[in-house]
Design a protein around this motif. Structure first.
Motif, PDB file in Angstrom:
ATOM      1  N   ALA A 132      27.072 -33.127   7.095  1.00  0.00           N
ATOM      2  CA  ALA A 132      27.713 -31.952   6.492  1.00  0.00           C
ATOM      3  C   ALA A 132      27.829 -32.121   4.973  1.00  0.00           C
ATOM      4  N   GLY A 133      28.165 -33.320   4.518  1.00  0.00           N
ATOM      5  CA  GLY A 133      28.246 -33.571   3.080  1.00  0.00           C
ATOM      6  C   GLY A 133      26.882 -33.414   2.413  1.00  0.00           C
ATOM      7  N   GLY A 134      25.851 -33.927   3.053  1.00  0.00           N
ATOM      8  CA  GLY A 134      24.493 -33.757   2.499  1.00  0.00           C
ATOM      9  C   GLY A 134      24.081 -32.306   2.443  1.00  0.00           C
ATOM     10  N   TRP A 135      24.445 -31.567   3.483  1.00  0.00           N
ATOM     11  CA  TRP A 135      24.121 -30.132   3.507  1.00  0.00           C
ATOM     12  C   TRP A 135      24.864 -29.394   2.388  1.00  0.00           C
ATOM     13  N   LEU A 136      26.134 -29.711   2.196  1.00  0.00           N
ATOM     14  CA  LEU A 136      26.889 -29.082   1.115  1.00  0.00           C
ATOM     15  C   LEU A 136      26.342 -29.465  -0.249  1.00  0.00           C
ATOM     16  N   LEU A 137      25.899 -30.698  -0.388  1.00  0.00           N
ATOM     17  CA  LEU A 137      25.317 -31.141  -1.664  1.00  0.00           C
ATOM     18  C   LEU A 137      24.018 -30.415  -1.946  1.00  0.00           C
ATOM     19  N   ALA A 138      23.229 -30.160  -0.911  1.00  0.00           N
ATOM     20  CA  ALA A 138      21.948 -29.492  -1.087  1.00  0.00           C
ATOM     21  C   ALA A 138      22.092 -27.990  -1.330  1.00  0.00           C
TER      22      ALA A 138
ATOM     23  N   GLY B 167      31.404 -39.786  12.042  1.00  0.00           N
ATOM     24  CA  GLY B 167      30.988 -40.223  10.710  1.00  0.00           C
ATOM     25  C   GLY B 167      29.611 -39.696  10.342  1.00  0.00           C
ATOM     26  N   ILE B 168      28.707 -39.723  11.291  1.00  0.00           N
ATOM     27  CA  ILE B 168      27.360 -39.192  11.046  1.00  0.00           C
ATOM     28  C   ILE B 168      27.432 -37.691  10.781  1.00  0.00           C
ATOM     29  N   ALA B 169      28.228 -36.973  11.574  1.00  0.00           N
ATOM     30  CA  ALA B 169      28.371 -35.527  11.379  1.00  0.00           C
ATOM     31  C   ALA B 169      28.964 -35.225  10.005  1.00  0.00           C
ATOM     32  N   THR B 170      29.922 -36.030   9.571  1.00  0.00           N
ATOM     33  CA  THR B 170      30.518 -35.838   8.252  1.00  0.00           C
ATOM     34  C   THR B 170      29.488 -36.073   7.157  1.00  0.00           C
TER      35      THR B 170
END
Length: 70
Positions: free
Chosen positions: A63-69, A57-60
């Motif tokens: 990854a979502g934050g990285w994609l958003l940025a 869950g933390i990795a997801t």
């Protein structure tokens, strides 16, 4: 409401010359597979492996934050 608007966002990404039925079928199939896999992991994974689920869950989230940025 979030799911509805999220679905609309994906619908707006439909390629102009693409087949909308095949596109929708792919999204429904992928969503069902992800939900089924998630259920199976949580249902059948021993309690001792619960930290692995939290790490996933933390990795997801990362990854979502990285994609958003990006």
């Amino acid at each position: 409401a979030f799911a509805l608007f999220h679905g609309v966002a994906h619908g707006l990404e439909l390629p102009e010359m693409g087949n909308p039925w095949a596109y929708a079928l792919g999204f429904v199939t992928a969503t069902a597979a992800l939900h089924g896999l998630g259920y199976a992991v949580v249902r059948y994974l021993p309690q001792a492996a619960a930290p692995l689920v939290r790490l996933a869950g933390i990795a997801t989230a990362v990854a979502g934050g990285w994609l958003l940025a990006a």
